[in-house]
Design a protein around this motif. Sequence first.
Motif, mmCIF file in Angstrom:
data_model
loop_
_atom_site.group_PDB
_atom_site.id
_atom_site.type_symbol
_atom_site.label_atom_id
_atom_site.label_comp_id
_atom_site.label_asym_id
_atom_site.label_seq_id
_atom_site.Cartn_x
_atom_site.Cartn_y
_atom_site.Cartn_z
ATOM 1 N N ILE A 11 -50.326 18.009 -63.316
ATOM 2 C CA ILE A 11 -51.380 17.286 -64.034
ATOM 3 C C ILE A 11 -51.452 15.865 -63.475
ATOM 4 O O ILE A 11 -50.417 15.259 -63.171
ATOM 5 C CB ILE A 11 -51.116 17.270 -65.561
ATOM 6 N N PHE A 13 -51.659 11.927 -63.127
ATOM 7 C CA PHE A 13 -51.227 10.763 -63.897
ATOM 8 C C PHE A 13 -52.223 9.643 -63.625
ATOM 9 O O PHE A 13 -52.186 8.979 -62.591
ATOM 10 C CB PHE A 13 -49.814 10.343 -63.485
ATOM 11 N N ASP A 14 -53.159 9.460 -64.554
ATOM 12 C CA ASP A 14 -54.171 8.417 -64.426
ATOM 13 C C ASP A 14 -54.345 7.750 -65.784
ATOM 14 O O ASP A 14 -53.579 7.999 -66.712
ATOM 15 C CB ASP A 14 -55.492 8.986 -63.890
ATOM 16 N N ASN A 16 -56.255 8.274 -68.083
ATOM 17 C CA ASN A 16 -56.612 9.196 -69.165
ATOM 18 C C ASN A 16 -55.496 10.180 -69.504
ATOM 19 O O ASN A 16 -55.675 11.066 -70.335
ATOM 20 C CB ASN A 16 -57.879 9.981 -68.785
ATOM 21 N N TYR A 17 -54.341 10.021 -68.854
ATOM 22 C CA TYR A 17 -53.242 10.959 -69.049
ATOM 23 C C TYR A 17 -52.713 10.925 -70.485
ATOM 24 O O TYR A 17 -52.525 9.864 -71.061
ATOM 25 C CB TYR A 17 -52.101 10.614 -68.085
ATOM 26 N N GLN A 18 -52.482 12.117 -71.029
ATOM 27 C CA GLN A 18 -51.827 12.253 -72.323
ATOM 28 C C GLN A 18 -50.698 13.266 -72.175
ATOM 29 O O GLN A 18 -50.915 14.359 -71.639
ATOM 30 C CB GLN A 18 -52.819 12.705 -73.397
ATOM 31 N N ALA A 33 -47.672 6.261 -72.019
ATOM 32 C CA ALA A 33 -48.949 6.868 -72.370
ATOM 33 C C ALA A 33 -49.069 7.155 -73.863
ATOM 34 O O ALA A 33 -49.748 8.095 -74.267
ATOM 35 C CB ALA A 33 -49.135 8.150 -71.570
ATOM 36 N N ASP A 72 -49.262 12.754 -59.342
ATOM 37 C CA ASP A 72 -49.348 13.990 -60.107
ATOM 38 C C ASP A 72 -47.996 14.270 -60.744
ATOM 39 O O ASP A 72 -46.942 14.124 -60.091
ATOM 40 C CB ASP A 72 -49.745 15.165 -59.207
#
Length: 339
Positions: A11, A13-14, A16-18, A33, A72
């Motif tokens: 996934i 990692f930006d 918007n990452y949750q 986060a 990522d």
Amino acid sequence: MNNFKFSIKSIGFDENYQPADNTRITTNFANLARGERRQQNLRNTLAMINNRFNSLVFWDNPNSDRYSVQLDIISVAIQIEGAVSNTEENNGHNFPAIEVLKTTIIDGKTNQRIEGIVGNNFSSYVRDYDFSLVLPEHNKNQPSFSIPEQFGDLHGKLFQYFVNSEAYQQHFNKPPVICLSVSDNKTYQRTSNQHPVLGVEYQPNETSLTEQYFKKMGLEVRYFMPAGSAAPLAFYFFGDLLNDYSNLELASTISTMETFQRIYRPEIYNAHAAAGERYQPNLKNRDHALTDIVYDREERSRLAVEQGKFAHEHFIKPHHALLSRVLAQSSADKAAQQQ
């Protein structure tokens, strides 16, 4: 004997990452986060990583803005062949074993995507079990600190199974490199050895429990302080760190992990004075700057115990017989090597 199979999910990692429900919440990226400032935390962290990367990779980069680093999160689950489960999460049949980061370098000049390094950050529920449950229990009411027999053997074996697995080979082209902070219990001496990106090499005055633990994972360690850094970083690796990886690959790891360390250990990595010829890290150092990023240090320490209990309840205990056989085989392999 290897009853373990691995599955890998990725996934981005930006900002918007949750974090997923089964992510270790003490992990560097997951800790940032959460809370009201989660998006600002993530945005600032990514900007710090990109700025640091461009300062390290300065050739043909006059404005220090040519590159960006994409991250990522790689989540690794263990499946145990033959395990019978009512719910996969609760008995280790599909246990969330390891999380690492993978870097990708984006060249804004050529629009090229350059594969970076997998590893970087490293988190493991079984390591939490070892350090937060096994080690304290072994030393409870003891007159002096000691290490339990076979401490870290299971974790090391599982990690090596993963690195040698078909899943790893399908997803990654090179072995992992894990980057950690230096220990405040050791002294480090600067050497004359210098690498163009890793910087000046340091040598520790003695081995540490972390080094011994990672050695059981098959990893060697070297310590380097890149130009512009305040303290050395510990690089754990297979093979030849200096020749197996490109300068861009190494810079992606440095920029990512130094940024996390500046956030989490500012007393060492955001200190105003850089390490000298002889260096002992000091977590009580007041001469440092804080980053504009909020995190919960107390939570990270407290939850490590809870996550160790999770590993015991959902992986170690349900599969005790199989894991005991893995340890027995590990001991037999060591005995054979010593003969």
